[in-house]
Design a protein around this motif. Sequence first.
Motif, PDB file in Angstrom:
ATOM      1  N   LYS A   1       0.833  -1.225   0.000  1.00 56.24           N
ATOM      2  CA  LYS A   1       0.000   0.000   0.000  1.00 56.24           C
ATOM      3  C   LYS A   1       0.859   1.263   0.000  1.00 56.24           C
ATOM      4  O   LYS A   1       0.596   2.192  -0.745  1.00 56.24           O
ATOM      5  CB  LYS A   1      -0.923   0.027   1.231  1.00 56.24           C
TER       6      LYS A   1
ATOM      7  N   THR B   1       3.874   1.614  -1.011  1.00 58.37           N
ATOM      8  CA  THR B   1       4.565   1.730  -2.296  1.00 58.37           C
ATOM      9  C   THR B   1       3.615   2.333  -3.339  1.00 58.37           C
ATOM     10  O   THR B   1       3.985   3.247  -4.072  1.00 58.37           O
ATOM     11  CB  THR B   1       5.070   0.335  -2.754  1.00 58.37           C
TER      12      THR B   1
ATOM     13  N   ASP C   1      -1.849   4.754   9.053  1.00 60.31           N
ATOM     14  CA  ASP C   1      -0.721   4.336   9.901  1.00 60.31           C
ATOM     15  C   ASP C   1      -0.020   5.559  10.504  1.00 60.31           C
ATOM     16  O   ASP C   1       0.381   5.541  11.664  1.00 60.31           O
ATOM     17  CB  ASP C   1       0.291   3.515   9.083  1.00 60.31           C
TER      18      ASP C   1
ATOM     19  N   ASN D   1       0.015  -6.816  -6.809  1.00 63.06           N
ATOM     20  CA  ASN D   1       1.432  -6.538  -6.578  1.00 63.06           C
ATOM     21  C   ASN D   1       2.175  -7.828  -6.237  1.00 63.06           C
ATOM     22  O   ASN D   1       2.957  -7.884  -5.305  1.00 63.06           O
ATOM     23  CB  ASN D   1       1.590  -5.499  -5.449  1.00 63.06           C
TER      24      ASN D   1
ATOM     25  N   GLY E   1       4.026  -9.249  -8.508  1.00 62.27           N
ATOM     26  CA  GLY E   1       5.188  -9.317  -9.404  1.00 62.27           C
ATOM     27  C   GLY E   1       6.287  -8.347  -9.020  1.00 62.27           C
ATOM     28  O   GLY E   1       6.429  -7.956  -7.858  1.00 62.27           O
ATOM     29  N   THR E   2       7.037  -7.931 -10.024  1.00 66.40           N
ATOM     30  CA  THR E   2       8.188  -7.050  -9.798  1.00 66.40           C
ATOM     31  C   THR E   2       7.727  -5.601  -9.587  1.00 66.40           C
ATOM     32  O   THR E   2       6.587  -5.251  -9.936  1.00 66.40           O
ATOM     33  CB  THR E   2       9.101  -7.070 -11.032  1.00 66.40           C
ATOM     34  N   PRO E   3       8.611  -4.735  -9.059  1.00 66.90           N
ATOM     35  CA  PRO E   3       8.257  -3.318  -8.932  1.00 66.90           C
ATOM     36  C   PRO E   3       7.875  -2.697 -10.285  1.00 66.90           C
ATOM     37  O   PRO E   3       6.998  -1.842 -10.350  1.00 66.90           O
ATOM     38  CB  PRO E   3       9.533  -2.682  -8.377  1.00 66.90           C
TER      39      PRO E   3
HETATM   40  N1  LIG Z   1       6.609  -5.433  -6.296  1.00 67.94           N
HETATM   41  C1  LIG Z   1       7.482  -5.502  -5.284  1.00 67.94           C
HETATM   42  N2  LIG Z   1       8.583  -6.256  -5.376  1.00 67.94           N
HETATM   43  C2  LIG Z   1       9.468  -6.365  -4.343  1.00 67.94           C
HETATM   44  N3  LIG Z   1       9.327  -5.720  -3.149  1.00 67.94           N
HETATM   45  C3  LIG Z   1       8.230  -4.958  -2.998  1.00 67.94           C
HETATM   46  C4  LIG Z   1       7.250  -4.786  -4.038  1.00 67.94           C
HETATM   47  N4  LIG Z   1       6.275  -3.968  -3.589  1.00 67.94           N
HETATM   48  C5  LIG Z   1       6.612  -3.626  -2.327  1.00 67.94           C
HETATM   49  N5  LIG Z   1       7.788  -4.213  -1.971  1.00 67.94           N
HETATM   50  C6  LIG Z   1       8.481  -4.120  -0.665  1.00 67.94           C
HETATM   51  O1  LIG Z   1       7.660  -4.839   0.265  1.00 67.94           O
HETATM   52  C7  LIG Z   1       7.653  -4.194   1.523  1.00 67.94           C
HETATM   53  C8  LIG Z   1       6.196  -3.886   1.904  1.00 67.94           C
HETATM   54  O2  LIG Z   1       5.692  -2.852   1.052  1.00 67.94           O
HETATM   55  P1  LIG Z   1       4.908  -1.619   1.656  1.00 67.94           P
HETATM   56  O3  LIG Z   1       5.633  -1.043   2.828  1.00 67.94           O
HETATM   57  O4  LIG Z   1       4.573  -0.719   0.523  1.00 67.94           O
HETATM   58  O5  LIG Z   1       3.604  -2.393   2.159  1.00 67.94           O
HETATM   59  P2  LIG Z   1       2.381  -1.858   3.035  1.00 67.94           P
HETATM   60  O6  LIG Z   1       1.203  -2.599   2.537  1.00 67.94           O
HETATM   61  O7  LIG Z   1       2.326  -0.383   3.019  1.00 67.94           O
HETATM   62  O8  LIG Z   1       2.800  -2.365   4.488  1.00 67.94           O
HETATM   63  P3  LIG Z   1       2.127  -2.000   5.918  1.00 67.94           P
HETATM   64  O9  LIG Z   1       0.828  -2.718   5.981  1.00 67.94           O
HETATM   65  O10 LIG Z   1       3.077  -2.535   6.915  1.00 67.94           O
HETATM   66  O11 LIG Z   1       2.009  -0.517   5.989  1.00 67.94           O
HETATM   67  C9  LIG Z   1       8.540  -2.945   1.396  1.00 67.94           C
HETATM   68  O12 LIG Z   1       9.824  -3.259   1.868  1.00 67.94           O
HETATM   69  C10 LIG Z   1       8.556  -2.694  -0.119  1.00 67.94           C
HETATM   70  O13 LIG Z   1       9.741  -2.052  -0.523  1.00 67.94           O
END
Ligand SMILES: Nc1ncnc2c1ncn2[C@@H]1O[C@H](COP(=O)(O)OP(=O)(O)OP(=O)(O)O)[C@@H](O)[C@H]1O
Length: 265
Positions: free
Chosen positions: A42, A44, A60, A206, A208-210
């Motif tokens: 989320k 990201t 958060d 999400n 897959g890759t970034p």
């Molecule tokens: N497609 C991707 N490939 C590899 N790593 C990823 C990808 N998308 C996100 N990440 C990594 O995965 C981790 C979790 O992503 P992120 O912090 O955006 O999730 P979130 O849903 O916001 O987490 P939270 O619920 O804890 O707030 C981060 O370290 C991010 O860099």
Amino acid sequence: MSNTIVKEQGTPTSECRTLPFPEPETSARLCFAMLGGISTGKSTVSAFLKSYGLPIIDADILARQVVEPGTPALAQIVKTFGPSILSESDGTLDRKKLGSIIFNDADKRKALNGIVHPAVRKAMVWGIVRCWMRGEKLCVVDVPLLIESGLWRFVGMTVVVSCDEQTQLARLMKRDGSTHAEASSRLNSQLPIPKKLAYADHVIDNSGTPELLTANVERFVDALSKTVSWTWRLKWVFPPFGVLAALWTLAWRNLRPLHERRKVD
Ligand SMILES: Nc1ncnc2c1ncn2[C@@H]1O[C@H](COP(=O)(O)OP(=O)(O)OP(=O)(O)O)[C@@H](O)[C@H]1O
Ligand SMILES: CC(C)(COP(=O)(O)OP(=O)(O)OC[C@H]1O[C@@H](n2cnc3c(N)ncnc32)[C@H](O)[C@@H]1O)[C@@H](O)C(=O)NCCC(=O)NCCS
């Protein structure tokens, strides 16, 4: 806006479903909510959306602000969990300690949610009001526990950022440097992603890759931008029209029975 599901991994595919009610266009909504599971991506996706100029209200971050030293919520937490929940060095909340308690005890988690969530909700409403006063067309509320807290009823549109459980766990362990057991207890304290998908108006995959995620978000923003019409200006200049549009959106959302939503499990 059509209910196109933005769920691509490599090759663009989109799934359309026709709903029994006409869906109000995006212009009837000021905000849409982004949800998902812990570490599904989320933040990201939020960072991408921010780079497109969309304002983000992050639950958060609000949940951290409402427990800062001197706040009523922090006083309530100390009353419930004892003074040892504060860090000895600076008197702030010891988040790691509280996390290790509440992610392993459903009753204690419920008690913490009962203290923090009302304060977060209040801060969120103010955030949305500020967006409206600035004349924003849209704002994004990033709420990990949107479904669990029942807040999904009050937003115009829901976007789920999803990935499979193995990927979720691996990313969580890598990001937080946590053990498999620690990561699993956090993950298990939330509704599983397939259940959240049942509430989704859009899904951004999400797994897959970034690079694939970037492409998926770009496609989502493109679809979104085509649906925001001139009427947002009318609602901003003439608030009663905006209030009516919001009521219509919420009524439509709440009246649509769950069984009409997407079935995923
Ligand atoms: N497609 C991707 N490939 C590899 N790593 C990823 C990808 N998308 C996100 N990440 C990594 O995965 C981790 C979790 O992503 P992120 O912090 O955006 O999730 P979130 O849903 O916001 O987490 P939270 O619920 O804890 O707030 C981060 O370290 C991010 O860099
Ligand atoms: C327990 C706390 C102190 C742990 O802090 P920590 O810094 O380790 O984690 P952080 O706040 O960054 O949350 C990370 C993720 O954990 C998950 N999470 C947080 N709280 C909860 C909860 N009560 N139930 C389920 N999942 C949760 C969310 O996916 C969130 O994105 C903190 O998460 C907290 O105060 N939680 C209660 C408030 C809450 O529900 N926040 C979520 C947004 S409203």
